[in-house]
Scaffold this motif. Structure first.
Motif, PDB file in Angstrom:
ATOM      1  N   LEU A   1      45.532  45.663  50.701  1.00  0.00           N
ATOM      2  CA  LEU A   1      45.260  45.006  51.843  1.00  0.00           C
ATOM      3  C   LEU A   1      46.499  43.975  52.363  1.00  0.00           C
ATOM      4  CD1 LEU A   1      41.412  44.860  52.081  1.00  0.00           C
ATOM      5  CD2 LEU A   1      42.845  46.568  53.292  1.00  0.00           C
ATOM      6  N   LEU A   2      46.726  42.902  51.327  1.00  0.00           N
ATOM      7  CA  LEU A   2      47.645  42.077  51.518  1.00  0.00           C
ATOM      8  C   LEU A   2      49.038  42.256  51.290  1.00  0.00           C
ATOM      9  CD1 LEU A   2      45.418  39.087  50.355  1.00  0.00           C
ATOM     10  CD2 LEU A   2      45.727  40.155  52.543  1.00  0.00           C
ATOM     11  N   GLY A   3      49.279  43.476  50.590  1.00  0.00           N
ATOM     12  CA  GLY A   3      50.738  43.677  50.102  1.00  0.00           C
ATOM     13  C   GLY A   3      51.251  43.012  49.081  1.00  0.00           C
ATOM     14  N   VAL A   4      50.406  42.275  48.248  1.00  0.00           N
ATOM     15  CA  VAL A   4      50.761  41.499  47.061  1.00  0.00           C
ATOM     16  C   VAL A   4      51.686  42.207  45.916  1.00  0.00           C
ATOM     17  CG1 VAL A   4      50.219  40.062  45.144  1.00  0.00           C
ATOM     18  CG2 VAL A   4      49.050  39.667  47.395  1.00  0.00           C
ATOM     19  N   SER A   5      52.865  41.868  45.615  1.00  0.00           N
ATOM     20  CA  SER A   5      53.573  42.716  44.694  1.00  0.00           C
ATOM     21  C   SER A   5      52.558  42.836  43.343  1.00  0.00           C
ATOM     22  CB  SER A   5      54.815  42.057  44.275  1.00  0.00           C
ATOM     23  OG  SER A   5      55.449  42.858  43.251  1.00  0.00           O
ATOM     24  N   PRO A   6      52.587  44.151  42.743  1.00  0.00           N
ATOM     25  CA  PRO A   6      51.888  44.288  41.550  1.00  0.00           C
ATOM     26  C   PRO A   6      52.500  43.227  40.367  1.00  0.00           C
ATOM     27  CG  PRO A   6      52.343  46.375  42.259  1.00  0.00           C
ATOM     28  CD  PRO A   6      53.025  45.374  43.509  1.00  0.00           C
ATOM     29  N   ILE A   7      53.708  42.892  40.397  1.00  0.00           N
ATOM     30  CA  ILE A   7      54.290  42.077  39.445  1.00  0.00           C
ATOM     31  C   ILE A   7      53.605  40.735  39.394  1.00  0.00           C
ATOM     32  CG2 ILE A   7      56.547  40.838  39.004  1.00  0.00           C
ATOM     33  CD1 ILE A   7      57.922  43.111  40.249  1.00  0.00           C
ATOM     34  N   TYR A   8      53.049  40.106  40.693  1.00  0.00           N
ATOM     35  CA  TYR A   8      52.735  38.955  40.630  1.00  0.00           C
ATOM     36  C   TYR A   8      51.077  39.051  40.220  1.00  0.00           C
ATOM     37  CZ  TYR A   8      56.542  37.217  43.564  1.00  0.00           C
ATOM     38  OH  TYR A   8      57.602  36.922  44.357  1.00  0.00           O
ATOM     39  N   ILE A   9      50.645  40.235  40.419  1.00  0.00           N
ATOM     40  CA  ILE A   9      49.232  40.440  39.778  1.00  0.00           C
ATOM     41  C   ILE A   9      49.272  40.509  38.426  1.00  0.00           C
ATOM     42  CG2 ILE A   9      47.467  42.315  39.881  1.00  0.00           C
ATOM     43  CD1 ILE A   9      47.425  40.976  42.475  1.00  0.00           C
ATOM     44  N   ILE A  10      50.415  41.197  37.841  1.00  0.00           N
ATOM     45  CA  ILE A  10      50.508  41.010  36.292  1.00  0.00           C
ATOM     46  C   ILE A  10      50.587  39.777  35.793  1.00  0.00           C
ATOM     47  CG2 ILE A  10      51.900  41.786  34.307  1.00  0.00           C
ATOM     48  CD1 ILE A  10      52.255  44.459  36.124  1.00  0.00           C
ATOM     49  N   LEU A  11      51.799  39.158  36.506  1.00  0.00           N
ATOM     50  CA  LEU A  11      51.982  37.703  35.869  1.00  0.00           C
ATOM     51  C   LEU A  11      50.724  36.814  35.981  1.00  0.00           C
ATOM     52  CD1 LEU A  11      55.326  37.093  37.672  1.00  0.00           C
ATOM     53  CD2 LEU A  11      54.688  37.366  35.182  1.00  0.00           C
ATOM     54  N   ILE A  12      49.997  36.977  37.125  1.00  0.00           N
ATOM     55  CA  ILE A  12      48.750  36.055  37.360  1.00  0.00           C
ATOM     56  C   ILE A  12      47.675  36.401  36.278  1.00  0.00           C
ATOM     57  CG2 ILE A  12      46.966  35.448  38.960  1.00  0.00           C
ATOM     58  CD1 ILE A  12      48.994  35.635  41.036  1.00  0.00           C
ATOM     59  N   ALA A  13      47.422  37.640  36.119  1.00  0.00           N
ATOM     60  CA  ALA A  13      46.618  38.233  35.000  1.00  0.00           C
ATOM     61  C   ALA A  13      46.802  37.638  33.631  1.00  0.00           C
ATOM     62  CB  ALA A  13      46.146  39.517  35.178  1.00  0.00           C
ATOM     63  N   GLY A  14      48.088  37.980  33.257  1.00  0.00           N
ATOM     64  CA  GLY A  14      48.563  37.523  32.086  1.00  0.00           C
ATOM     65  C   GLY A  14      48.360  35.943  31.822  1.00  0.00           C
ATOM     66  N   ILE A  15      48.707  35.205  32.620  1.00  0.00           N
ATOM     67  CA  ILE A  15      48.371  33.789  32.542  1.00  0.00           C
ATOM     68  C   ILE A  15      47.103  33.369  32.639  1.00  0.00           C
ATOM     69  CG2 ILE A  15      48.805  31.400  33.932  1.00  0.00           C
ATOM     70  CD1 ILE A  15      51.561  32.774  34.984  1.00  0.00           C
ATOM     71  N   GLY A  16      46.205  33.954  33.243  1.00  0.00           N
ATOM     72  CA  GLY A  16      44.788  33.816  33.496  1.00  0.00           C
ATOM     73  C   GLY A  16      44.017  34.066  32.148  1.00  0.00           C
ATOM     74  N   GLY A  17      44.737  35.310  31.530  1.00  0.00           N
ATOM     75  CA  GLY A  17      43.960  35.773  30.265  1.00  0.00           C
ATOM     76  C   GLY A  17      44.410  34.715  29.261  1.00  0.00           C
ATOM     77  N   TYR A  18      45.576  34.367  29.205  1.00  0.00           N
ATOM     78  CA  TYR A  18      45.900  33.376  27.959  1.00  0.00           C
ATOM     79  C   TYR A  18      45.167  32.102  28.393  1.00  0.00           C
ATOM     80  CZ  TYR A  18      48.996  30.004  25.723  1.00  0.00           C
ATOM     81  OH  TYR A  18      49.488  28.973  25.064  1.00  0.00           O
ATOM     82  N   LEU A  19      45.316  31.588  29.405  1.00  0.00           N
ATOM     83  CA  LEU A  19      44.414  30.260  29.703  1.00  0.00           C
ATOM     84  C   LEU A  19      43.025  30.407  29.290  1.00  0.00           C
ATOM     85  CD1 LEU A  19      45.937  28.949  32.989  1.00  0.00           C
ATOM     86  CD2 LEU A  19      46.395  27.861  30.517  1.00  0.00           C
ATOM     87  N   TYR A  20      42.303  31.758  29.595  1.00  0.00           N
ATOM     88  CA  TYR A  20      40.959  31.895  29.461  1.00  0.00           C
ATOM     89  C   TYR A  20      40.822  32.047  27.745  1.00  0.00           C
ATOM     90  CZ  TYR A  20      36.550  34.304  29.016  1.00  0.00           C
ATOM     91  OH  TYR A  20      35.102  34.501  28.727  1.00  0.00           O
ATOM     92  N   GLY A  21      41.733  32.589  27.233  1.00  0.00           N
ATOM     93  CA  GLY A  21      41.695  32.626  25.473  1.00  0.00           C
ATOM     94  C   GLY A  21      41.697  31.201  24.909  1.00  0.00           C
ATOM     95  N   LYS A  22      42.622  30.231  25.443  1.00  0.00           N
ATOM     96  CA  LYS A  22      42.802  28.918  25.041  1.00  0.00           C
ATOM     97  C   LYS A  22      41.784  28.035  25.378  1.00  0.00           C
ATOM     98  CE  LYS A  22      46.920  28.406  23.419  1.00  0.00           C
ATOM     99  NZ  LYS A  22      47.205  28.150  21.922  1.00  0.00           N
ATOM    100  N   ILE A  23      40.955  28.205  26.544  1.00  0.00           N
ATOM    101  CA  ILE A  23      39.795  27.664  26.966  1.00  0.00           C
ATOM    102  C   ILE A  23      38.520  28.021  25.855  1.00  0.00           C
ATOM    103  CG2 ILE A  23      37.962  26.903  28.628  1.00  0.00           C
ATOM    104  CD1 ILE A  23      40.431  27.215  30.446  1.00  0.00           C
ATOM    105  N   ASN A  24      38.351  29.171  25.694  1.00  0.00           N
ATOM    106  CA  ASN A  24      37.334  29.573  24.991  1.00  0.00           C
ATOM    107  C   ASN A  24      37.335  30.254  23.390  1.00  0.00           C
ATOM    108  OD1 ASN A  24      35.368  29.833  27.140  1.00  0.00           O
ATOM    109  ND2 ASN A  24      36.548  31.540  27.922  1.00  0.00           N
TER     110      ASN A  24
END
Length: 191
Positions: free
Chosen positions: A167-190
């Motif tokens: 719907l918003l036309g966000v590049s899949p590259i940004y989704i992958i980067l955000i998901a990777g960073i989010g997963g890393y941070l989630y792993g560090k926090i938990n």
């Protein structure tokens, strides 16, 4: 993740196993319509269930890695599986095995395209194939979701990602980067 895959991997295939790896991926390349994601069920059937070259968990990890790397998904997954089996020689064998059928088919189509360009039968066949290709892509998507152990706390991630791309036309590259960073941070926090 890559270190875990290397630790779990079996011994490399014997030299004659390269022919089997090439043939397996050549067959997958010939019989797959719809691109890389449509190949997932065939690759899984051959590599996980039939030959037992990788486990289901390893396959899920390899799919995640292949999606995150630049390039064609089908080539990436074939290269990673080949490398796991027989290092560089295995990667070359499975990559060529996957790419060669498409190359030969496209070359043949290019040679004869003008003769079939306006053929009603050929056009009707392609219209009939389209819905089947959608199913071939949908089934592995649902299976990946099951294996990724999506639950009520995590289901929002693929839904929001898909909506952002669609719907918003966000590049899949940004989704992958955000998901990777989010997963890393989630792993560090938990930890």
């Amino acid at each position: 993740m890559t270190q875990q895959i290397q630790k779990e991997s079996k011994a490399p295939l014997p030299l004659e196993g390269l022919g089997e790896a090439f043939t397996t991926f050549f067959k997958i390349g010939i019989f797959t319509l719809g691109g890389g994601y449509a190949m997932i069920p065939l690759i899984e059937e051959e590599v996980v269930n039939r030959h037992k070259w990788v486990s289901k968990d390893e396959m899920l990890d390899l799919i995640a890695i292949a999606q995150s790397c630049p390039g064609v998904f089908a080539i990436n997954i074939a290269t990673f599986i080949g490398y796991k089996l027989q290092k560089t020689r295995g990667a070359i064998a499975t990559t060529i095995g996957t790419a060669l059928p498409s190359f030969l088919i496209i070359l043949t189509i290019a040679i004869f395209f003008k003769q079939f360009e306006d053929n009603r039968v050929v056009a009707a066949m392609f219209r009939g194939i389209r819905p089947a290709v959608v199913a071939l892509i949908a089934v592995p998507t649902f299976r990946l979701g099951q294996r990724a152990k999506l639950n009520r706390h995590t289901i929002w991630i693929p839904v929001v990602s898909a909506l952002a791309i669609w719907l918003l036309g966000v590049s899949p590259i940004y989704i992958i980067l955000i998901a990777g960073i989010g997963g890393y941070l989630y792993g560090k926090i938990n930890q």
